[in-house]
Design a protein around this motif. Structure first.
Motif, PDB file in Angstrom:
ATOM      1  N   ASP A 181       5.203  -3.555   2.573  1.00 39.12           N
ATOM      2  CA  ASP A 181       4.916  -4.490   3.845  1.00 39.12           C
ATOM      3  C   ASP A 181       3.466  -4.356   4.097  1.00 39.12           C
ATOM      4  O   ASP A 181       2.876  -5.470   4.200  1.00 39.12           O
ATOM      5  CB  ASP A 181       5.627  -3.808   4.962  1.00 39.12           C
ATOM      6  N   ALA A 215       2.790  -7.779   1.089  1.00 37.78           N
ATOM      7  CA  ALA A 215       2.882  -8.811   2.067  1.00 37.78           C
ATOM      8  C   ALA A 215       1.702  -8.762   2.892  1.00 37.78           C
ATOM      9  O   ALA A 215       1.221 -10.059   3.141  1.00 37.78           O
ATOM     10  CB  ALA A 215       4.120  -8.342   2.925  1.00 37.78           C
ATOM     11  N   TYR A 216       1.039  -7.710   3.164  1.00 39.78           N
ATOM     12  CA  TYR A 216      -0.151  -7.646   4.229  1.00 39.78           C
ATOM     13  C   TYR A 216      -1.085  -6.588   3.373  1.00 39.78           C
ATOM     14  O   TYR A 216      -0.566  -5.536   3.101  1.00 39.78           O
ATOM     15  CB  TYR A 216       0.228  -7.403   5.484  1.00 39.78           C
ATOM     16  N   SER A 276       8.930  -8.265  -5.408  1.00 34.44           N
ATOM     17  CA  SER A 276       8.224  -9.577  -5.441  1.00 34.44           C
ATOM     18  C   SER A 276       8.731 -10.552  -6.345  1.00 34.44           C
ATOM     19  O   SER A 276       9.573 -10.253  -7.252  1.00 34.44           O
ATOM     20  CB  SER A 276       6.642  -9.398  -5.612  1.00 34.44           C
ATOM     21  N   ARG A 318       6.772  -4.937  -3.438  1.00 37.22           N
ATOM     22  CA  ARG A 318       6.147  -5.872  -2.400  1.00 37.22           C
ATOM     23  C   ARG A 318       6.068  -4.800  -1.244  1.00 37.22           C
ATOM     24  O   ARG A 318       7.225  -4.895  -0.381  1.00 37.22           O
ATOM     25  CB  ARG A 318       6.786  -6.952  -2.273  1.00 37.22           C
ATOM     26  N   GLY A 370       0.763 -13.432   0.180  1.00 28.38           N
ATOM     27  CA  GLY A 370       0.674 -12.449   1.208  1.00 28.38           C
ATOM     28  C   GLY A 370      -0.534 -12.824   1.978  1.00 28.38           C
ATOM     29  O   GLY A 370      -1.438 -13.673   1.652  1.00 28.38           O
TER      30      GLY A 370
END
Length: 334
Positions: free
Chosen positions: A222, A276-277, A214, A220, A314
């Motif tokens: 997914d 991210a999610y 990140s 980071r 995110g």
């Protein structure tokens, strides 16, 4: 030294084991078998790692099915809760969660040839059951999935309290993710040792580009699939516990968990918030009070760990059912 060491470019790393002491199961090999016995685990740690990074998506995929009608999507938009999805039933929630995960899988594999997924324990694994069924069992490119845990109990992997065992029984044993891409903790170590070992392995994977870094330097992932306890805890970050304030570690350990078993490892909040999610999967009336506090308009000084989920860059989506949002004062009309 980290347990997983690679040479060559991040797009196609060549791995080998360098650590002499026991290491996490993170071998990047090609066959899947249940590594429960200690003999099998010891043998698995001596297997050299082999690369399975970017390859083109299969072209024979069938279109993914549409999710079931959500109970209140339009109303939620009107209430300006874009990150909250409410479903009529937990079954509908599970169907939509599978579609969500499958679509993100295709997106990240298309973009960079891999999909890093973080699991939690509890009821979350049950909610992933639709991914093990058709069409996803045939259409998802499972060879590109890489599995991690947001927290784990420091118990043997065949113990009833193990999040690894829970995930293996309910999910991993039913889909063909290569076992070397399932990064479990080293249960032969102490809580502190397991946390340090897991963080070392993650730092290595970040350094070689297998896991994205990140902007603030944390891993980071997914997709992080989180559950929430009735008390508002996430991972093994409990209300008012000092671990919620840790920022200088990626993986921390706890020996006094208010929920048994007492010894665990856990990702820290900065790692969670670098995802991210994030899918926050919460179903059932037992979670309604914490959901109300987390998503309601009234805020108090006693902040729950789930309220501290604020992604750096995110997208956070709550997957809930009617029972879970039943105490929200500003809930949509269901």
């Amino acid at each position: 030294m980290p347990s997983c060491v690679a040479s060559g470019s991040p797009a196609a790393p060549s791995y080998r084991l360098l650590r002499r002491r026991p290491s996490p199961i993170c071998r990047f090999s090609a066959t899947f078998s249940p590594p429960f016995s200690s003999a099998a685990l010891d043998q698995s740690r001596r297997i050299s790692l082999s690369a399975v990074w970017p390859t083109p998506l299969r072209s024979d995929r069938r279109p993914l099915p549409s999710p079931p009608a959500m109970a209140s999507e339009k109303t939620l938009a009107a209430k300006e809760k874009p990150g909250l999805l409410v479903f009529d039933t937990e079954e509908d929630l599970s169907v939509s969660l599978a579609k969500y995960a499958a679509e993100l899988s295709e997106k990240f594999i298309r973009e960079r040839g891999a999909f890093t997924v973080v699991l939690s324990g509890g009821s979350l694994i049950k909610s992933l059951r639709k991914l093990t069924e058709s069409p996803y069992s045939e259409t998802v490119n499972w060879a590109k999935w890489h599995i991690f845990w947001v927290d784990e109990r420091v118990v043997p992997k065949d113990h009833e309290d193990s999040n690894y065992k829970l995930a293996f029984d309910g999910f991993l044993s039913k889909v063909p993710i290569p076992p070397g891409q399932v990064c479990a903790i080293n249960d032969a170590l102490s809580a502190q040792g397991a946390a340090e070992d897991y963080e070392t392995a993650l730092k290595h994977l970040v350094n070689i580009g297998a896991v994205v870094k990140s902007a603030t330097g944390y891993p980071r992932f997914d997709l992080m699939l989180l559950g929430m306890g009735p008390d508002g805890h996430i991972a093994s970050l409990f209300p008012s516990h000092p671990l919620v304030n840790v920022t200088d570690k990626w993986v921390a350990f706890i020996k006094d968990s208010p929920k048994p078993p007492p010894e665990r490892i856990t990702f820290t909040l900065p790692v969670i918030n670098s995802s991210a999610y994030v899918a926050m999967v919460v179903a059932g009336a037992g979670k309604a009070s914490a959901v109300s506090k987390a998503l309601g308009n009234e805020k108090t000084a006693n902040v729950l760990p789930v309220e501290m989920v604020s992604l750096e860059d995110g997208e956070l989506t709550w997957f809930t059912d009617k029972a879970a949002v039943s105490m929200l004062q500003d809930k949509p009309s269901l």
